[in-house]
Design a protein around this motif. Sequence first.
Motif, PDB file in Angstrom:
ATOM      1  N   ASP A 105      12.393  -3.937   3.291  1.00  0.00           N
ATOM      2  CA  ASP A 105      11.485  -4.562   4.245  1.00  0.00           C
ATOM      3  C   ASP A 105      10.146  -4.849   3.581  1.00  0.00           C
ATOM      4  O   ASP A 105       9.741  -4.160   2.629  1.00  0.00           O
ATOM      5  N   TYR A 106       9.422  -5.824   4.120  1.00  0.00           N
ATOM      6  CA  TYR A 106       8.109  -6.173   3.585  1.00  0.00           C
ATOM      7  C   TYR A 106       7.030  -6.203   4.663  1.00  0.00           C
ATOM      8  O   TYR A 106       5.892  -6.536   4.377  1.00  0.00           O
ATOM      9  N   HIS A 107       7.408  -5.858   5.898  1.00  0.00           N
ATOM     10  CA  HIS A 107       6.413  -5.859   6.964  1.00  0.00           C
ATOM     11  C   HIS A 107       5.636  -4.544   6.942  1.00  0.00           C
ATOM     12  O   HIS A 107       5.808  -3.715   6.057  1.00  0.00           O
ATOM     13  N   GLY A 108       4.766  -4.375   7.935  1.00  0.00           N
ATOM     14  CA  GLY A 108       3.918  -3.187   7.990  1.00  0.00           C
ATOM     15  C   GLY A 108       2.563  -3.446   7.360  1.00  0.00           C
ATOM     16  O   GLY A 108       2.212  -4.571   6.998  1.00  0.00           O
ATOM     17  N   CYS A 109       1.791  -2.377   7.210  1.00  0.00           N
ATOM     18  CA  CYS A 109       0.457  -2.446   6.600  1.00  0.00           C
ATOM     19  C   CYS A 109       0.525  -1.875   5.187  1.00  0.00           C
ATOM     20  O   CYS A 109       0.864  -0.702   5.019  1.00  0.00           O
ATOM     21  N   PRO A 110       0.231  -2.657   4.158  1.00  0.00           N
ATOM     22  CA  PRO A 110       0.304  -2.150   2.781  1.00  0.00           C
ATOM     23  C   PRO A 110      -0.588  -0.924   2.551  1.00  0.00           C
ATOM     24  O   PRO A 110      -0.247  -0.061   1.739  1.00  0.00           O
ATOM     25  N   PHE A 111      -1.713  -0.859   3.264  1.00  0.00           N
ATOM     26  CA  PHE A 111      -2.620   0.279   3.090  1.00  0.00           C
ATOM     27  C   PHE A 111      -2.058   1.541   3.745  1.00  0.00           C
ATOM     28  O   PHE A 111      -2.342   2.645   3.313  1.00  0.00           O
ATOM     29  N   ARG A 112      -1.232   1.357   4.768  1.00  0.00           N
ATOM     30  CA  ARG A 112      -0.643   2.493   5.491  1.00  0.00           C
ATOM     31  C   ARG A 112       0.728   2.865   4.938  1.00  0.00           C
ATOM     32  O   ARG A 112       1.068   4.051   4.824  1.00  0.00           O
ATOM     33  N   HIS A 113       1.527   1.885   4.569  1.00  0.00           N
ATOM     34  CA  HIS A 113       2.935   2.147   4.279  1.00  0.00           C
ATOM     35  C   HIS A 113       3.305   2.063   2.805  1.00  0.00           C
ATOM     36  O   HIS A 113       4.441   2.401   2.452  1.00  0.00           O
ATOM     37  N   SER A 114       2.411   1.596   1.949  1.00  0.00           N
ATOM     38  CA  SER A 114       2.742   1.484   0.524  1.00  0.00           C
ATOM     39  C   SER A 114       2.418   2.773  -0.215  1.00  0.00           C
ATOM     40  O   SER A 114       1.460   3.481   0.119  1.00  0.00           O
ATOM     41  N   ASP A 115       3.194   3.055  -1.242  1.00  0.00           N
ATOM     42  CA  ASP A 115       2.863   4.149  -2.153  1.00  0.00           C
ATOM     43  C   ASP A 115       1.540   3.805  -2.851  1.00  0.00           C
ATOM     44  O   ASP A 115       1.333   2.658  -3.267  1.00  0.00           O
ATOM     45  N   PRO A 116       0.623   4.769  -2.966  1.00  0.00           N
ATOM     46  CA  PRO A 116      -0.691   4.469  -3.558  1.00  0.00           C
ATOM     47  C   PRO A 116      -0.614   3.824  -4.935  1.00  0.00           C
ATOM     48  O   PRO A 116      -1.410   2.937  -5.251  1.00  0.00           O
ATOM     49  N   GLU A 117       0.354   4.246  -5.750  1.00  0.00           N
ATOM     50  CA  GLU A 117       0.464   3.674  -7.095  1.00  0.00           C
ATOM     51  C   GLU A 117       0.920   2.213  -7.024  1.00  0.00           C
ATOM     52  O   GLU A 117       0.424   1.352  -7.760  1.00  0.00           O
ATOM     53  N   LEU A 118       1.853   1.921  -6.127  1.00  0.00           N
ATOM     54  CA  LEU A 118       2.300   0.536  -5.956  1.00  0.00           C
ATOM     55  C   LEU A 118       1.184  -0.328  -5.380  1.00  0.00           C
ATOM     56  O   LEU A 118       1.019  -1.494  -5.768  1.00  0.00           O
ATOM     57  N   LEU A 119       0.419   0.249  -4.454  1.00  0.00           N
ATOM     58  CA  LEU A 119      -0.722  -0.477  -3.891  1.00  0.00           C
ATOM     59  C   LEU A 119      -1.744  -0.782  -4.975  1.00  0.00           C
ATOM     60  O   LEU A 119      -2.289  -1.894  -5.042  1.00  0.00           O
ATOM     61  N   LYS A 120      -1.976   0.182  -5.850  1.00  0.00           N
ATOM     62  CA  LYS A 120      -2.917  -0.010  -6.958  1.00  0.00           C
ATOM     63  C   LYS A 120      -2.453  -1.155  -7.867  1.00  0.00           C
ATOM     64  O   LYS A 120      -3.261  -2.013  -8.256  1.00  0.00           O
ATOM     65  N   GLN A 121      -1.163  -1.176  -8.181  1.00  0.00           N
ATOM     66  CA  GLN A 121      -0.632  -2.244  -9.032  1.00  0.00           C
ATOM     67  C   GLN A 121      -0.766  -3.611  -8.373  1.00  0.00           C
ATOM     68  O   GLN A 121      -1.099  -4.609  -9.018  1.00  0.00           O
ATOM     69  N   LYS A 122      -0.523  -3.663  -7.062  1.00  0.00           N
ATOM     70  CA  LYS A 122      -0.640  -4.917  -6.334  1.00  0.00           C
ATOM     71  C   LYS A 122      -2.073  -5.423  -6.367  1.00  0.00           C
ATOM     72  O   LYS A 122      -2.341  -6.605  -6.604  1.00  0.00           O
ATOM     73  N   LEU A 123      -3.024  -4.519  -6.136  1.00  0.00           N
ATOM     74  CA  LEU A 123      -4.439  -4.899  -6.146  1.00  0.00           C
ATOM     75  C   LEU A 123      -4.877  -5.349  -7.537  1.00  0.00           C
ATOM     76  O   LEU A 123      -5.669  -6.281  -7.688  1.00  0.00           O
ATOM     77  N   GLN A 124      -4.354  -4.685  -8.564  1.00  0.00           N
ATOM     78  CA  GLN A 124      -4.666  -5.096  -9.939  1.00  0.00           C
ATOM     79  C   GLN A 124      -4.138  -6.500 -10.216  1.00  0.00           C
ATOM     80  O   GLN A 124      -4.805  -7.306 -10.881  1.00  0.00           O
ATOM     81  N   SER A 125      -2.949  -6.811  -9.683  1.00  0.00           N
ATOM     82  CA  SER A 125      -2.374  -8.137  -9.908  1.00  0.00           C
ATOM     83  C   SER A 125      -3.191  -9.223  -9.222  1.00  0.00           C
ATOM     84  O   SER A 125      -3.134 -10.390  -9.622  1.00  0.00           O
ATOM     85  N   TYR A 126      -3.961  -8.859  -8.208  1.00  0.00           N
ATOM     86  CA  TYR A 126      -4.826  -9.812  -7.516  1.00  0.00           C
ATOM     87  C   TYR A 126      -6.242  -9.804  -8.085  1.00  0.00           C
ATOM     88  O   TYR A 126      -7.163 -10.353  -7.485  1.00  0.00           O
ATOM     89  N   LYS A 127      -6.401  -9.165  -9.246  1.00  0.00           N
ATOM     90  CA  LYS A 127      -7.663  -9.144  -9.984  1.00  0.00           C
ATOM     91  C   LYS A 127      -8.801  -8.451  -9.217  1.00  0.00           C
ATOM     92  O   LYS A 127      -9.967  -8.814  -9.368  1.00  0.00           O
ATOM     93  N   ILE A 128      -8.450  -7.465  -8.387  1.00  0.00           N
ATOM     94  CA  ILE A 128      -9.486  -6.638  -7.758  1.00  0.00           C
ATOM     95  C   ILE A 128     -10.075  -5.737  -8.837  1.00  0.00           C
ATOM     96  O   ILE A 128      -9.322  -5.100  -9.591  1.00  0.00           O
ATOM     97  N   PRO A 129     -11.389  -5.655  -8.980  1.00  0.00           N
ATOM     98  CA  PRO A 129     -11.978  -4.831 -10.044  1.00  0.00           C
ATOM     99  C   PRO A 129     -11.645  -3.343  -9.861  1.00  0.00           C
ATOM    100  O   PRO A 129     -11.423  -2.888  -8.733  1.00  0.00           O
ATOM    101  N   PRO A 130     -11.602  -2.595 -10.952  1.00  0.00           N
ATOM    102  CA  PRO A 130     -11.249  -1.165 -10.880  1.00  0.00           C
ATOM    103  C   PRO A 130     -12.097  -0.367  -9.889  1.00  0.00           C
ATOM    104  O   PRO A 130     -11.579   0.498  -9.171  1.00  0.00           O
TER     105      PRO A 130
END
Length: 507
Positions: free
Chosen positions: A379-404
Amino acid sequence: MDFSSGRARLKQARLAGDRRELYPHSLQFYLDPPTENVSLVEFESFAVDRLKLLKVVENLGVSYVRSSDSYKTKLETELRKLKFPYKALAEDDYEARRKDHISHFILRLAYCQSEDLRRWFLQQEMDLLRYRFNELTESLRQKFLEHVNLLFEAISEDLKNELANELCTSTPGMTKVKEQMFYKVGLADAVDLFRARRVFIKDGFAYVPHKEIDVIVLNNYRTKLSKALALTARSLPSIQSDERLQPLLNHLSHSYVGPDYSVQKNTGKISLEQIDALSGKSFPLCMRQLHKALRDNHHLRHGGRMQYGLFLKGIGLTLEQALEFWKKEFIRGKVDADKFDKGYAYSIRHNYGKEGKRTDYTPYSCMKIIMSNPPSQGDYHGCPFRHSDPELLKQKLQSYKIPPSGITQILELVKGMHYQLACQKYFELMHDVDDIGFSLNHPNQYFTESQRLLSGGRELKKEPSNSGNSQQKNNSQESMNSNSAPTSSNTTADAELEGLEAYFTED
């Protein structure tokens, strides 16, 4: 001039006396539930107002230091606006006290239904009590402590002089022990201060400075409210049988306070060719994730189709556009046109109120996405901040060029379960603004505010002279697969969006 009879004046005076006995203080621990009759209209009105207040408390608690003037001013303004007790009404505010009392117990019913709801409610109520307690005058504070049976023994001057060195070294920020009043408190009541090493301990007692007494009060309140929420949860079966209350309570626990985006002035203003570019510019992370999954896999499961489909409806897609959009994408996968028409088109028309009960469904709010129907594998629904693993969320944010530094801030908010505030921080970082100036509660609100800001409706933070930062910002959108339209960094896509962005600045 008062022309009322003596009997009427006596009745009025007696009523005033009863009122004073019912709410002797503007602050309370909410130990006794209300016993009066309350209309369903007042029931819902009180609950919604308190929910608005608690959401403001949550937002301010992360955005400002709780002891700062900005925090106090903004929270007092909200208390005034929603007609809850505040410091200027410390002595004569029966209606405000009544509303405060009843609304607390209504939300207690709504927010006792799960561990996450109880935790959120408890934190916001504690923050609200902390503010209101610290705003009391010294005399009112003492009256309140007596009212809730928190009577602490002030140590004598002789003992204070005897322990002066220990009190000074054990209490952070303490320089003038003689000018500060200290209380002798049982260690069990001062456990938070003890853990933080902020008090002097001797013979099973904590010597608490007057400025830290609010910690003792909050610890006591947390214990009482935690137990009360657990007891209330046990009583839910009897309440759930009430057909009048249960729908209201369920709505409150998943509610979003604000527009429901069911009717959009921009219906039909968005073309299907703009969606890819918009997903990188103005979609919240939850919808950006769903859009990318749809483009990559040419399919979404039911939960994803509902969440994303209603969002697209809310930003302006007509029924005809929605049918075309989903059909084109699905037939690029394993679904042929005939299967789509028979198996998927009905649910899309249903969302637009054209099938079944003819209900015109509204887009999901942040609270609904966070609290209901968590995603499972695939599944891909839900809230990424609530339902994603923190490490996967970090990788996703890095891929969107969010600064460290921004990623660290977002992950800290996620760790503290401030999911909507994490999304606000994501908005600020994606749009390069310091403070968005509003509380984010809905994915469609995110989209609308983004379009307003990008078209000049809000003041952007000045770009640094370093051209690398500008290039980084332009590259912050994800790359689509070879069959997708160009991302928003493409100037052609930007030109396509100019008319749409200008449209969102209209009243």
